[in-house]
Write an enzyme that holds these catalytic residues in place. Structure first.
Site, short mmCIF file in Angstrom:
data_model
loop_
_atom_site.label_atom_id
_atom_site.label_comp_id
_atom_site.label_asym_id
_atom_site.label_seq_id
_atom_site.Cartn_x
_atom_site.Cartn_y
_atom_site.Cartn_z
N ASN A 1 -9.99 -0.74 -0.58
CA ASN A 1 -8.45 -1.10 -0.14
C ASN A 1 -8.11 -0.91 -1.72
O ASN A 1 -7.93 -2.22 -1.94
CB ASN A 1 -8.01 -1.14 0.90
CG ASN A 1 -6.78 -1.39 1.47
OD1 ASN A 1 -5.94 -0.62 0.16
ND2 ASN A 1 -6.49 -1.98 1.72
N HIS B 1 -4.08 6.99 2.91
CA HIS B 1 -4.73 5.15 2.29
C HIS B 1 -5.34 4.52 3.06
O HIS B 1 -5.89 5.05 4.42
CB HIS B 1 -3.41 4.43 3.39
CG HIS B 1 -4.17 3.14 2.62
ND1 HIS B 1 -3.77 2.60 1.34
CD2 HIS B 1 -3.93 2.24 3.00
CE1 HIS B 1 -4.14 1.61 1.26
NE2 HIS B 1 -3.51 0.85 1.99
N CYS C 1 0.90 -0.94 -0.15
CA CYS C 1 -0.16 0.18 0.02
C CYS C 1 1.40 1.25 0.27
O CYS C 1 0.32 2.51 -0.19
CB CYS C 1 -1.03 0.20 1.05
SG CYS C 1 -1.81 -1.54 1.06
N1 ACO Z 1 -19.21 -10.44 7.33
C1 ACO Z 1 -19.54 -10.68 8.81
N2 ACO Z 1 -18.49 -11.06 9.98
C2 ACO Z 1 -17.26 -10.81 9.72
C3 ACO Z 1 -16.00 -10.91 8.53
C4 ACO Z 1 -17.65 -10.21 7.02
N3 ACO Z 1 -16.95 -9.93 6.32
N4 ACO Z 1 -15.16 -10.46 8.43
C5 ACO Z 1 -14.97 -11.50 9.23
N5 ACO Z 1 -16.19 -11.21 10.18
C6 ACO Z 1 -16.48 -12.03 11.78
C7 ACO Z 1 -15.01 -12.92 12.35
O1 ACO Z 1 -15.40 -14.02 11.82
C8 ACO Z 1 -15.59 -12.51 13.86
O2 ACO Z 1 -16.25 -13.16 13.63
P1 ACO Z 1 -16.35 -14.33 15.39
O3 ACO Z 1 -16.52 -13.30 16.77
O4 ACO Z 1 -17.66 -14.82 15.66
O5 ACO Z 1 -15.21 -15.32 15.91
C9 ACO Z 1 -16.22 -11.08 13.84
O6 ACO Z 1 -16.52 -10.76 12.59
C10 ACO Z 1 -14.90 -10.14 14.41
O7 ACO Z 1 -14.02 -10.54 13.21
P2 ACO Z 1 -12.77 -9.40 13.65
O8 ACO Z 1 -11.82 -9.55 12.95
O9 ACO Z 1 -12.38 -9.23 15.15
O10 ACO Z 1 -13.44 -8.06 13.18
P3 ACO Z 1 -13.16 -6.14 13.32
O11 ACO Z 1 -13.46 -5.86 14.03
O12 ACO Z 1 -11.80 -6.17 14.07
O13 ACO Z 1 -12.43 -6.14 11.75
C11 ACO Z 1 -11.61 -6.04 9.86
C12 ACO Z 1 -12.02 -6.96 10.82
C13 ACO Z 1 -12.14 -5.04 8.86
C14 ACO Z 1 -10.08 -7.14 9.07
C15 ACO Z 1 -10.22 -5.03 10.43
O14 ACO Z 1 -9.58 -5.95 11.16
C16 ACO Z 1 -9.74 -5.11 9.55
O15 ACO Z 1 -9.81 -3.47 8.94
N6 ACO Z 1 -7.53 -4.67 9.85
C17 ACO Z 1 -7.02 -3.69 8.49
C18 ACO Z 1 -6.92 -4.92 7.89
C19 ACO Z 1 -6.38 -4.04 6.83
O16 ACO Z 1 -7.06 -2.96 6.72
N7 ACO Z 1 -5.93 -4.10 6.25
C20 ACO Z 1 -5.82 -3.61 4.63
C21 ACO Z 1 -4.52 -4.29 3.86
S1 ACO Z 1 -3.09 -3.30 5.50
C22 ACO Z 1 -3.78 -1.59 4.70
O17 ACO Z 1 -4.00 -1.45 3.71
C23 ACO Z 1 -3.38 -1.03 6.21
#
Ligand code: ACO
Length: 326
Positions: free
Chosen positions: A283, A253, A113
């Site tokens: 993203n 970003h 990124c």
């Molecule tokens: N739809 C519904 N439920 C989902 C989904 C989905 N698409 N994805 C995950 N879940 C569920 C999980 O299974 C989990 O369920 P559980 O509690 O029964 O186990 C629950 O939702 C919570 O999951 P978390 O991973 O804790 O959710 P979080 O609030 O952390 O959000 C996310 C996840 C959006 C990926 C977040 O961690 C994030 O944005 N991280 C940054 C990652 C990122 O942006 N990466 C991009 C590349 S790096 C960069 O560009 C910076």
């Protein structure tokens, strides 16, 4: 030391749009979950015959046409991407070929990124240390090609698109006031594409296990993204000798609206100064900042003299930030 400035921008998002409701038909998710957790409503997806360079060529053509830049005046092409057309040669080679810009040096940068900001930093170095005068810097991806469409925790996050900018030496007040890039390989396993390179060459097994797709520990990436984007931005602000109140536009970003909001809060940049298009693009990795810059530029949001802060964080981890006077 020469200061470089952006003299033109371009971008291209593929025509096909995939909404959150469309995704809810493929995996167990909902528009509500995706919107609340990420701020994303829809993303653009390349067609099966569109590779990353094809998007880059359209973005570059738009830049050349709108800003009246002769492709023959470009001395180098740099493309920040982690979804190259092929592992080799570089994606820049295909841009060079399609745009008929023979013999100039061209190469890619793999910084995820942060790829576009890394590209700007390298262009700055080249303009300062060689006879090159004008450089085309592209950033962007076709992440849909390496997405695991059965993994709901990643497939909702990404989109396709490429943006670009042409830079040259500035002879007035405008230009890059600072540029800062960095990396830390200790957490490379939190966000990566495990197979396809020399560590894990393609086999039936790697394909079966979907190791050619994005693997991510979202929670961990989230924490590092927020802290590192703040650190990088503060470094670029201090190197430019400005204060955060001077910033007219913060262009972070576009990874997740919560990362964007938290970083802006830490930097004390008010919401109305933060550019957000993640709802429409998701993203796009190295594409996110040049696409945002081009959309703002074309919509007349960037005025001469405006102080802009760009700030990125990505797989590696890598990061970069720059303060630009428009
Ligand atoms: N739809 C519904 N439920 C989902 C989904 C989905 N698409 N994805 C995950 N879940 C569920 C999980 O299974 C989990 O369920 P559980 O509690 O029964 O186990 C629950 O939702 C919570 O999951 P978390 O991973 O804790 O959710 P979080 O609030 O952390 O959000 C996310 C996840 C959006 C990926 C977040 O961690 C994030 O944005 N991280 C940054 C990652 C990122 O942006 N990466 C991009 C590349 S790096 C960069 O560009 C910076």
């Amino acid at each position: 030391m020469k200061k470089i400035k952006i003299i033109g921008t371009g971008s291209y998002l593929p025509e096909k749009v995939l909404t959150n409701d469309d995704l809810a038909k493929i995996v167990d998710t909902s528009d509500e979950w995706i919107t609340q957790r990420t701020g994303i409503k829809e993303r653009h997806i390349a067609s099966s015959d569109q590779a990353t360079s094809d998007l880059g060529v359209i973005a570059a053509r738009r830049c050349f046409e709108t800003f009246d830049i002769d492709p023959k005046s470009i001395d180098c092409i740099i493309f920040g991407t982690v979804t190259p057309d092929k592992l080799f040669p570089s994606t820049s080679i295909y841009v060079q070929k399609a745009l008929n810009m023979p013999n100039i040096p061209v190469f890619d940068i793999s910084a995820a990124c942060s790829g576009f900001i890394y590209g700007l930093a390298v262009a700055n170095g080249l303009i300062n240390s060689t006879s090159m005068k004008r450089i085309l810097v592209l950033g962007g991806e076709t992440l849909s090609k390496v997405t695991n469409w059965s993994d709901r925790s990643t497939c909702v996050l990404f989109g396709d698109g490429v943006g670009c900018a042409v830079v040259e030496e500035s002879h007035d007040e405008s230009g890059l006031l600072s540029i800062y890039i960095g990396a830390d390989g200790n957490m490379e396993n939190l966000l990566h594409q495990p197979a396809g390179g020399s560590r894990n060459p393609a086999t039936f097994e790697t394909v079966e296990k979907k190791l050619h797709t994005i693997h991510m520990e979202g929670n961990e990436v989230y924490k590092h993204a927020v802290n590192t984007m703040q650190m990088a931005a503060e470094k670029a602000i201090s190197m430019a000798n400005i204060s955060s109140e001077d910033i007219k536009w913060f262009i972070p970003h576009q990874a997740n609206i919560r990362i964007i909001d938290t970083t802006a809060k830490y930097l004390k940049v008010p919401k109305e100064k933060v550019f957000v298009n993640i709802d429409k693009t998701a993203n796009t990795s190295a594409g996110s900042i040049p696409i945002a810059l081009d959309q703002m530029n074309r919509n007349g949001l960037l005025k001469k003299g405006d102080i802009i802060l760009i700030d990125a964080f990505g797989a590696g981890f890598t990061w970069g930030a720059s303060v630009i006077r428009w």
